[in-house]
Write a protein that holds these residues in place. Sequence first.
Motif, PDB file in Angstrom:
ATOM      1  N   TRP A   4     -91.605 -68.008  -0.651  1.00  0.00           N
ATOM      2  CA  TRP A   4     -91.477 -66.700  -1.283  1.00  0.00           C
ATOM      3  C   TRP A   4     -90.334 -65.962  -0.611  1.00  0.00           C
ATOM      4  CZ3 TRP A   4     -94.048 -65.167  -5.599  1.00  0.00           C
ATOM      5  CH2 TRP A   4     -95.121 -65.958  -6.018  1.00  0.00           C
ATOM      6  N   GLN A   5     -89.109 -66.354  -0.976  1.00  0.00           N
ATOM      7  CA  GLN A   5     -87.899 -65.775  -0.402  1.00  0.00           C
ATOM      8  C   GLN A   5     -86.966 -65.422  -1.550  1.00  0.00           C
ATOM      9  OE1 GLN A   5     -87.616 -65.198   2.753  1.00  0.00           O
ATOM     10  NE2 GLN A   5     -89.242 -66.422   3.633  1.00  0.00           N
ATOM     11  N   SER A   6     -86.623 -64.159  -1.700  1.00  0.00           N
ATOM     12  CA  SER A   6     -85.778 -63.736  -2.813  1.00  0.00           C
ATOM     13  C   SER A   6     -84.325 -64.139  -2.629  1.00  0.00           C
ATOM     14  CB  SER A   6     -85.861 -62.217  -2.975  1.00  0.00           C
ATOM     15  OG  SER A   6     -85.367 -61.554  -1.821  1.00  0.00           O
ATOM     16  N   GLU A   7     -83.928 -64.539  -1.423  1.00  0.00           N
ATOM     17  CA  GLU A   7     -82.510 -64.818  -1.168  1.00  0.00           C
ATOM     18  C   GLU A   7     -81.999 -66.031  -1.945  1.00  0.00           C
ATOM     19  OE1 GLU A   7     -83.480 -61.756   1.427  1.00  0.00           O
ATOM     20  OE2 GLU A   7     -84.558 -63.630   1.074  1.00  0.00           O
ATOM     21  N   ILE A   8     -82.884 -66.940  -2.364  1.00  0.00           N
ATOM     22  CA  ILE A   8     -82.408 -68.061  -3.172  1.00  0.00           C
ATOM     23  C   ILE A   8     -81.920 -67.560  -4.524  1.00  0.00           C
ATOM     24  CG2 ILE A   8     -84.679 -68.591  -4.140  1.00  0.00           C
ATOM     25  CD1 ILE A   8     -81.936 -71.099  -3.124  1.00  0.00           C
ATOM     26  N   LEU A   9     -82.569 -66.532  -5.064  1.00  0.00           N
ATOM     27  CA  LEU A   9     -82.117 -65.939  -6.322  1.00  0.00           C
ATOM     28  C   LEU A   9     -80.808 -65.186  -6.121  1.00  0.00           C
ATOM     29  CD1 LEU A   9     -85.556 -64.527  -7.571  1.00  0.00           C
ATOM     30  CD2 LEU A   9     -84.509 -66.729  -8.121  1.00  0.00           C
ATOM     31  N   VAL A  10     -80.677 -64.520  -4.979  1.00  0.00           N
ATOM     32  CA  VAL A  10     -79.444 -63.780  -4.681  1.00  0.00           C
ATOM     33  C   VAL A  10     -78.284 -64.755  -4.507  1.00  0.00           C
ATOM     34  CG1 VAL A  10     -78.366 -62.112  -3.143  1.00  0.00           C
ATOM     35  CG2 VAL A  10     -80.803 -61.956  -3.613  1.00  0.00           C
ATOM     36  N   MET A  11     -78.516 -65.853  -3.796  1.00  0.00           N
ATOM     37  CA  MET A  11     -77.453 -66.843  -3.616  1.00  0.00           C
ATOM     38  C   MET A  11     -76.991 -67.388  -4.963  1.00  0.00           C
ATOM     39  SD  MET A  11     -77.409 -70.633  -1.931  1.00  0.00           S
ATOM     40  CE  MET A  11     -77.834 -71.310  -3.543  1.00  0.00           C
ATOM     41  N   ALA A  12     -77.942 -67.698  -5.837  1.00  0.00           N
ATOM     42  CA  ALA A  12     -77.575 -68.212  -7.158  1.00  0.00           C
ATOM     43  C   ALA A  12     -76.737 -67.192  -7.919  1.00  0.00           C
ATOM     44  CB  ALA A  12     -78.835 -68.568  -7.943  1.00  0.00           C
ATOM     45  N   ALA A  13     -77.100 -65.917  -7.826  1.00  0.00           N
ATOM     46  CA  ALA A  13     -76.310 -64.882  -8.505  1.00  0.00           C
ATOM     47  C   ALA A  13     -74.885 -64.838  -7.977  1.00  0.00           C
ATOM     48  CB  ALA A  13     -76.987 -63.520  -8.334  1.00  0.00           C
ATOM     49  N   VAL A  14     -74.724 -64.963  -6.648  1.00  0.00           N
ATOM     50  CA  VAL A  14     -73.387 -64.934  -6.052  1.00  0.00           C
ATOM     51  C   VAL A  14     -72.569 -66.141  -6.496  1.00  0.00           C
ATOM     52  CG1 VAL A  14     -72.140 -65.104  -3.864  1.00  0.00           C
ATOM     53  CG2 VAL A  14     -74.074 -63.546  -4.078  1.00  0.00           C
ATOM     54  N   VAL A  15     -73.172 -67.328  -6.447  1.00  0.00           N
ATOM     55  CA  VAL A  15     -72.446 -68.540  -6.825  1.00  0.00           C
ATOM     56  C   VAL A  15     -72.061 -68.508  -8.300  1.00  0.00           C
ATOM     57  CG1 VAL A  15     -72.638 -71.047  -7.061  1.00  0.00           C
ATOM     58  CG2 VAL A  15     -73.487 -69.923  -4.993  1.00  0.00           C
ATOM     59  N   LEU A  36     -72.029 -57.842 -13.028  1.00  0.00           N
ATOM     60  CA  LEU A  36     -73.483 -57.677 -13.147  1.00  0.00           C
ATOM     61  C   LEU A  36     -74.220 -58.518 -12.113  1.00  0.00           C
ATOM     62  CD1 LEU A  36     -75.806 -56.417 -14.815  1.00  0.00           C
ATOM     63  CD2 LEU A  36     -75.735 -58.471 -16.249  1.00  0.00           C
ATOM     64  N   LEU A  37     -73.807 -59.770 -11.926  1.00  0.00           N
ATOM     65  CA  LEU A  37     -74.477 -60.656 -10.965  1.00  0.00           C
ATOM     66  C   LEU A  37     -74.281 -60.188  -9.528  1.00  0.00           C
ATOM     67  CD1 LEU A  37     -73.626 -64.095 -12.605  1.00  0.00           C
ATOM     68  CD2 LEU A  37     -75.880 -63.017 -12.489  1.00  0.00           C
ATOM     69  N   LEU A  38     -73.065 -59.785  -9.181  1.00  0.00           N
ATOM     70  CA  LEU A  38     -72.833 -59.312  -7.815  1.00  0.00           C
ATOM     71  C   LEU A  38     -73.506 -57.968  -7.569  1.00  0.00           C
ATOM     72  CD1 LEU A  38     -69.101 -60.291  -7.178  1.00  0.00           C
ATOM     73  CD2 LEU A  38     -71.165 -61.358  -6.269  1.00  0.00           C
ATOM     74  N   GLY A  39     -73.600 -57.120  -8.609  1.00  0.00           N
ATOM     75  CA  GLY A  39     -74.339 -55.867  -8.460  1.00  0.00           C
ATOM     76  C   GLY A  39     -75.812 -56.118  -8.209  1.00  0.00           C
ATOM     77  N   ALA A  40     -76.388 -57.107  -8.925  1.00  0.00           N
ATOM     78  CA  ALA A  40     -77.790 -57.462  -8.689  1.00  0.00           C
ATOM     79  C   ALA A  40     -77.982 -57.997  -7.273  1.00  0.00           C
ATOM     80  CB  ALA A  40     -78.241 -58.503  -9.721  1.00  0.00           C
ATOM     81  N   ALA A  41     -76.997 -58.761  -6.761  1.00  0.00           N
ATOM     82  CA  ALA A  41     -77.080 -59.242  -5.377  1.00  0.00           C
ATOM     83  C   ALA A  41     -76.991 -58.090  -4.387  1.00  0.00           C
ATOM     84  CB  ALA A  41     -75.977 -60.258  -5.114  1.00  0.00           C
ATOM     85  N   ALA A  42     -76.140 -57.107  -4.677  1.00  0.00           N
ATOM     86  CA  ALA A  42     -75.963 -55.972  -3.767  1.00  0.00           C
ATOM     87  C   ALA A  42     -77.216 -55.123  -3.666  1.00  0.00           C
ATOM     88  CB  ALA A  42     -74.792 -55.111  -4.223  1.00  0.00           C
ATOM     89  N   VAL A  43     -78.078 -55.168  -4.676  1.00  0.00           N
ATOM     90  CA  VAL A  43     -79.344 -54.424  -4.608  1.00  0.00           C
ATOM     91  C   VAL A  43     -80.184 -54.915  -3.437  1.00  0.00           C
ATOM     92  CG1 VAL A  43     -81.531 -54.036  -5.807  1.00  0.00           C
ATOM     93  CG2 VAL A  43     -79.379 -53.814  -7.049  1.00  0.00           C
ATOM     94  N   ARG A  44     -80.048 -56.203  -3.098  1.00  0.00           N
ATOM     95  CA  ARG A  44     -80.875 -56.779  -2.031  1.00  0.00           C
ATOM     96  C   ARG A  44     -80.423 -56.332  -0.650  1.00  0.00           C
ATOM     97  NH1 ARG A  44     -84.392 -57.415   0.778  1.00  0.00           N
ATOM     98  NH2 ARG A  44     -85.370 -59.335   1.501  1.00  0.00           N
ATOM     99  N   HIS A  45     -79.108 -56.235  -0.431  1.00  0.00           N
ATOM    100  CA  HIS A  45     -78.597 -55.867   0.895  1.00  0.00           C
ATOM    101  C   HIS A  45     -77.206 -55.278   0.722  1.00  0.00           C
ATOM    102  CE1 HIS A  45     -77.119 -56.184   5.031  1.00  0.00           C
ATOM    103  NE2 HIS A  45     -78.366 -56.362   5.415  1.00  0.00           N
TER     104      HIS A  45
END
Length: 582
Positions: A151-162, A212-221
């Motif tokens: 249960w780690q959200s960072e895998i979703l964030v990494m996918a958004a960045v890539v 949009l994808l990088l903005g969603a990643a920025a929400v995390r950190h």
Amino acid sequence: MPLKLTGRIVLGLLLGATLWLAVTAAPRRVPAPGVETTLWLAAHSVAFDHDERFVDADVARYRARFGEGPRDVRTEPHGDRLSAPFLAVRLWAAALAVGGESGPFLLNFLALTLAALAACRALRAPLGDAVALWVALLLFGSVAWNVGLRWQSEILVMAAVVLAMAAIWGREPGLSVVEEVTGPDGEKRVDEIYGGDLETRAAHWPWPVAGLLLGAAAVRHPGYALLALPVLAELPTRFRGSARLRAGALFVLLFVAPIVAVALLHGAPWEAPANLFDARLFGWNALYFAAGRNVGLLVGYLPLLALLFSPRSDGGRRFLPLTVLLAVVLQLVIAPFDWAGDPSAVGNVWFLPLYGALWFCAGPMLRPRGIALLAIAAAPFLSALWLAPLSDGTRPPAAFARISPFTSGVREHLPFETSLRTLPGSDEIARAGVRLRGTHPEIHASSGRLSWLALEGARREIAKERRAELIVESDRELSSVRLDFSADAPASLAVEGGVAGGTTFRPSGEVAFEITLPAPARRHPLWWSRAPVSIYFLGLALPQPKSPAAGSGTPAPASADNAISFDLGLARVRGSEGLNHE
């Protein structure tokens, strides 16, 4: 077998094995106390109760699933709302509604697979036929693949960045070929033939998608927001005049949209930064970030070395290493005691999206032979995860014990991250400004004392004594400490990092060992002290307990029954008589 086909088969098999784990084992794994448990509760609460409040129904649901109550649940400072990433929880809740308990892990796997496919397409030009093998190494030669089983959200964030960066750099610029041709008048002149797809390179659609994808990643950190800078630096190489302004405006507008939406719906997406900066603390954190025993990049992201030694020098990609460095500095400054993210995660989970961004630094200097060399180099650090994917990753399983002295020994020669608030297998107890902290799972807190378990299985057959590393932290410099052991402890104790002094035997059977301490090994602030703390390392060794039934010196089986507990009885402050903690 051709290199291209070999790479596709290897990557497919590894992703297939991950899919099998995501469907079968991962949903049954009990979430680690703290962040993972909180995320499980939040996703289920949104899916079934349509809120994020922590109530009795959530506890009952968790208990019905795992047979025990949730521990260390994190809620917002004011109220009963669970503290969890807004976007990830909504996605997991939707996955739960569609796919049941396996749904969130299937979503994580889908994100991992999309990132792998996008990277294979975007890096095909610089890496050639070996691109699939390189992507397999980047994912499975690091902790990246394993984060998706938790249960780690960072895998979703990494996918958004890539995916965002693959949209921008997904097609290499065409080559301009100079050719000498003969004109109608018989004169020779130079002509240019362009390769690639000019119309695709100049399209506007990748920019709002990437924004949009990088903005969603920025929400995390907030550190991930810096990844927009290299993308914006790419604009001058793609557009001119008003076209550049339109593409940039689309990118910025869609980049800001997720941040504003989450702020309106949920509140501030980021926690307040720490109001502490200490040069010594920052220096130690920089060392731990690079080579820490548990969360260092050397341990969790070794393929990073290949990317940093083959950087791209074209367009916005030349700024990726500097941008990631700035993001790392930001993490170390705003969260000096939590810069690795979730303490229950394997590796430095907050670095994972930055790692995905660095994939696009890969240049033609990377050769296929480097894949095998890096995989072998990563084995001592990742073998425990490869063999036991749902373990905490700090040590190999018992079945791997006969060669574990090499694999665990490599990790244990790296510095232990004394600045971080918590780490796997690092329980502690506190006594009036002095803390005892273990660095291995064999030592854990129990009933207000530290309990020292015997080794397990084949590992016990190799070791003739119990060994553990203990950290002593004090807000004042100490001259000595006294450790009080339970009645079943042996009468001898070997000490490294200190000098074993007098031994006291009590009528109750307890044994007390006085240990003289040298100068502190490290000094820097900790989360419980704004002033620098004196930190000491003690290597302890006790003979293995004997089995009463055997009577022939056979080590007893590993269990809580043969655990030896100990406590801090007395800490002497240098220049004073001491602090009694009895």
